[in-house]
Design an enzyme around this catalytic site. Structure first.
Site, PDB file in Angstrom:
ATOM      1  CB  THR A   1     -12.720  -0.127   1.957  1.00 63.02           C
ATOM      2  OG1 THR A   1     -11.747  -0.864   1.203  1.00 63.02           O
ATOM      3  CG2 THR A   1     -12.338  -0.162   3.433  1.00 63.02           C
TER       4      THR A   1
ATOM      5  N   GLY B   1      -7.635  -6.331   4.666  1.00 58.03           N
ATOM      6  CA  GLY B   1      -7.071  -6.786   5.929  1.00 58.03           C
ATOM      7  C   GLY B   1      -5.766  -7.537   5.824  1.00 58.03           C
TER       8      GLY B   1
ATOM      9  CD  GLU C   1      -1.512  -3.962   4.589  1.00 58.36           C
ATOM     10  OE1 GLU C   1      -0.889  -3.710   3.563  1.00 58.36           O
ATOM     11  OE2 GLU C   1      -2.746  -4.119   4.594  1.00 58.36           O
TER      12      GLU C   1
ATOM     13  CG  ASN D   1      -0.290  -6.152   1.045  1.00 59.05           C
ATOM     14  OD1 ASN D   1      -1.202  -5.371   0.810  1.00 59.05           O
ATOM     15  ND2 ASN D   1      -0.065  -6.620   2.267  1.00 59.05           N
TER      16      ASN D   1
ATOM     17  CG  ASP E   1       1.676  -2.523   0.941  1.00 62.56           C
ATOM     18  OD1 ASP E   1       0.783  -3.333   0.649  1.00 62.56           O
ATOM     19  OD2 ASP E   1       1.425  -1.378   1.361  1.00 62.56           O
TER      20      ASP E   1
ATOM     21  CE  LYS F   1      -0.375   0.307  -2.190  1.00 61.14           C
ATOM     22  NZ  LYS F   1      -0.073  -0.189  -0.824  1.00 61.14           N
TER      23      LYS F   1
ATOM     24  CG  ASN G   1      -2.786   3.816  -2.522  1.00 59.37           C
ATOM     25  OD1 ASN G   1      -3.842   3.298  -2.189  1.00 59.37           O
ATOM     26  ND2 ASN G   1      -1.651   3.583  -1.875  1.00 59.37           N
TER      27      ASN G   1
ATOM     28  CB  ALA H   1      -2.745   5.102   3.704  1.00 55.32           C
TER      29      ALA H   1
ATOM     30  CB  CYS I   1      -0.516   5.215  19.088  1.00 60.77           C
ATOM     31  SG  CYS I   1      -0.389   4.367  20.669  1.00 60.77           S
TER      32      CYS I   1
ATOM     33  CG  HIS J   1      -3.465   9.214  17.415  1.00 55.01           C
ATOM     34  ND1 HIS J   1      -4.353  10.247  17.539  1.00 55.01           N
ATOM     35  CD2 HIS J   1      -4.093   8.115  17.913  1.00 55.01           C
ATOM     36  CE1 HIS J   1      -5.476   9.806  18.102  1.00 55.01           C
ATOM     37  NE2 HIS J   1      -5.340   8.509  18.326  1.00 55.01           N
TER      38      HIS J   1
END
Length: 718
Positions: free
Chosen positions: A198, A214, A216, A295, A340, A367, A427, A578, A643, A647
């Site tokens: 990203t 990646g 996490e 992290n 994190d 953070k 962030n 996020a 999900c 969502h």
């Protein structure tokens, strides 16, 4: 009261309907439209030109403008006296209404911007006319393999080429004049793991430097260097150890390996994390590249490294020789990170005067809530103070350079309410440094999280989140409790003196997730806001001088440039990432929808934007719940685990990904097929490899239950 913990074990998305997306008119890899004549060959940038960037202040040649990444412009034609006359010069609609995080590059008469899914556009910076567009055709269901939306933070330019890191892990070089692909390489070491890209590349001494994301999802972090001419890989620096049963690959890994215990971080497809997904800076005099790392994986250090250890080089700043990738020094902001607390946040280089002594320093506000000033020649800590509320540590011991942790924040064996939460006190949104005021302008935020350990969690394959924690979702139908959680998230713009380590002024916002900052010699600070504004402040006093509607939340960092004697200010506007995805309803105070655009302003600009897309939603009639309470409860856990990251926890969605409580009868009928993968091309990953048919039905019944809750709340159906 049950607190949100960033939906802490929420895993990848369940994208049941097509994301809001404006189809691109360009169906080929690159548009054929030729650019207008430029002042010189397109993007003819090299090291000497970037190092001497202040000699051509009208350009913005790299993501931080200079290698020092100060995001400060010497331009003064727009200043604190006339900024109130700024108006919109032009706007350009981006293709995908998600995660708009890019920093434009403006050089040699062309502006280069990126969209979500790593699409690149070249624009006329005076008119906004599209010159060409390149779509790398990232698979739309690749979103499942990423943490925080399909973002891209910008390109790099070098000797006639434009370089973009594609979300699926490719590094691509384009012809700056035409958008034609010149070369492409795959940066991913292991496609069985969930690697993404990203961040914006940096180019140093003819080498394209790129990291990955990646952590996490169980990957191993690294930074790679490629020859800008042909894409040949020149070196790779791993940030954490690999297989503990094998010898370390480098001197750096010999240092790191003893700081890890056991082998859980590597067992069953784990990778340890430590991904370098964003910040870098370069000192040409010292010839050092500085990289921030992320992290660990798992988040919970008790799960990741039983027995403790600092777990180098997670949550660290690492100095590397750019010619060879050799380790020089490191400073770890959060040893053995368990919250994190990435150190991937913006790194700034500056020369600061302490009394009668001027020191070459590196500054970071990661953070964890502490602002660090470090000697960038040797990594020695100069000072560290809290710039935001932080209860995980009392202070940083300047003799040892280590934080003094609060035992109450240790969640290895019991839940703990911790600040900052995983959103961080700062962030990815870039801060800026103004050498005229001596201040750093930080997009600060207050956030808390309830961490609850899950010692039984193990690595379970690609596309799955690994945090060593249990899901705790937002309150379902308790409006007062939900409001309490919302109130714990506050956003601010803070002007910070890095010498005295004190706040000078602040501006406060309705919520977190406000944009990056730009400071200028015109005594200005520009910042976009989560609630859909673009604002200018007096850099010395913090007084608000100008604001304009942006139609959407603004997260990205602005830039400014000058052409034909006229100064412009540009920002990529668009909501996502996020906060509105993972925290769903907590982003409601922003009251914005995603509308991705490039917005460019000048003195006397008269262009206008269409009305924002804030029309109220109408809920279709919903089917009744047919399952038992036990099945619905099971569905809640499955939903929040698979999900909720996209969502929204407990089906309390934000405004970026579809709210499943509003599904149509047709979508309800298609539910099982969509979850199995029928909508992959529209961005909805398939879950047939991880969910059984009875699991899918339980999730569906839970969504129906939540839809009926909303129907009761609204008091009617349509």
């Amino acid at each position: 009261m049950r607190m949100n913990r960033f939906a802490a074990a929420a895993l990848p998305c369940l994208l049941l309907t097509m994301v809001a997306c404006k189809p691109s008119p360009d169906k080929s890899a690159a548009a054929s439209t030729a650019p207008a004549a430029a002042a010189s060959p397109a993007a003819s940038v090299d090291a000497a030109r970037i190092i001497a960037a202040d000699k051509e202040p009208g350009s913005w040649m790299s993501t931080g403008r200079t290698y020092s990444e100060q995001r400060y412009s010497p331009l003064t034609k727009v200043n604190h006296e006339n900024v109130g006359k700024l108006g919109l010069a032009w706007s350009y609609r981006l293709d995908v209404d998600r995660a708009t995080e890019g920093t434009p590059i403006v050089v040699d008469g062309i502006m280069f911007v990126t969209h979500a899914y790593s699409i690149v556009s070249a624009l006329d910076p005076v008119t906004g006319k599209e010159l060409w567009k390149f779509d790398p055709q990232v698979p739309r269901d690749k979103a499942r393999d990423g943490c925080c939306d399909v973002a891209n933070r910008g390109v790099a330019v070098w000797k006639g080429k434009v370089y973009v890191g594609a979300y699926d892990g490719r590094l691509i070089a384009l012809d700056a004049a035409t958008g034609a692909k010149v070369w492409e390489v795959d940066t991913v070491v292991d496609h069985s793991r969930s690697y993404t890209v990203t961040g914006a590349p940096r180019i140093i001494k003819g080498k394209v430097i790129i990291g990955n994301g990646g952590a996490e999802l169980g990957v191993r972090g690294y930074i790679s260097a490629y020859d800008a001419a042909d894409g040949k890989m020149l070196w790779r620096f791993f940030t954490v150890p690999g297989d503990p049963s094998k010898p370390p690959e480098s001197e750096a890994m010999k240092i790191a390996m003893p700081t890890w215990k056991g082998s859980r971080w590597w067992d069953k497809g784990g990778g340890g994390g430590g991904t370098a997904w964003d910040s870098m800076a370069y000192d040409a005099d010292l010839d050092l590249l500085y990289v921030g790392t992320g992290n660990g994986s798992f988040w919970n250090r008790a799960s990741r490294s039983p027995g403790g250890g600092d777990n180098l080089f997670v949550s660290s700043i690492v100095a590397i020789k750019p010619d060879t990738g050799d380790y020089v020094w490191h400073y770890q902001t959060t040893p053995g990170d368990t919250w994190d607390y990435t150190a991937t946040q913006h790194i700034i280089l500056a020369d600061l005067k302490f009394g009668d002594t001027t020191r070459k320093v590196l500054m970071q506000a990661p953070k964890n809530g502490f602002f660090y000033v470090i000697d960038r020649a040797n990594g020695q800590l100069i000072s560290a103070e809290k710039f935001a509320p932080a209860n995980w540590a009392t202070h940083v011991d300047l003799k040892t350079g280590r934080p003094v942790e609060n035992p109450e924040a240790d969640w290895a064996t019991k839940p703990a309410l911790v600040s900052p939460g995983p959103l961080g006190a700062h962030n990815w949104q870039p801060m800026s440094f103004n050498p005229d005021t001596g201040l750093v302008y930080i997009p600060m935020q207050e956030a808390v999280a309830l961490f609850t350990p899950d010692p039984k969690q193990d690595f379970s394959g690609k596309g799955t989140w690994h945090m060593g924690s249990t899901p705790i979702a937002l309150p379902e139908n308790d409006a007062k409790a939900l409001q309490g959680v919302t109130d714990m998230h506050k956003g601010h713009l803070v002007a910070w003196d890095p010498v005295t380590q004190k706040e000078v002024w602040r501006q406060s916002y309705v919520t977190v997730w406000n944009g990056g900052t730009l400071s200028t010699a015109g005594n200005l600070v520009f910042q976009g806001t989560a609630d859909g504004r673009f604002v200018a402040y007096d850099a010395k006093t913090g007084s608000k001088l100008w604001e304009t509607p942006a139609n959407t939340g603004v997260m990205a960092g602005p830039v400014t440039y000058e052409i034909n004697g006229e100064q412009y200010v540009t920002v990529e506007a668009g909501w996502g990432g996020a906060f509105p995805l993972a925290l769903g309803a907590l982003s409601e105070p922003a009251k914005v929808r995603p509308e991705a655009r490039v917005l460019t302003y000048k003195i006397g600009g008269t262009a206008t934007l269409p009305p924002p897309k804030n029309e109220p939603r109408t809920q279709p009639k919903q089917p009744p719940v047919t399952a038992t309470e036990a099945v619905v409860a099971q569905g809640r856990d499955l939903y929040n685990g698979h999900c909720g990251m996209c969502h929204g926890p407990n089906a309390l969605a934000g405004s970026v990904i579809p709210d499943l409580r509003y599904m149509t009868p047709e979508k309800h009928e298609m539910f099982a097929g969509i979850v199995a993968g029928a909508y992959r091309a529209k961005g909805m990953p398939g879950f047939s490899d991880t969910l059984k048919p009875e699991d899918v039905e339980a999730i569906h019944q839970y969504i129906i239950k939540r839809a009926n809750d909303l129907q009761t709340q609204l008091g009617s159906t349509s």
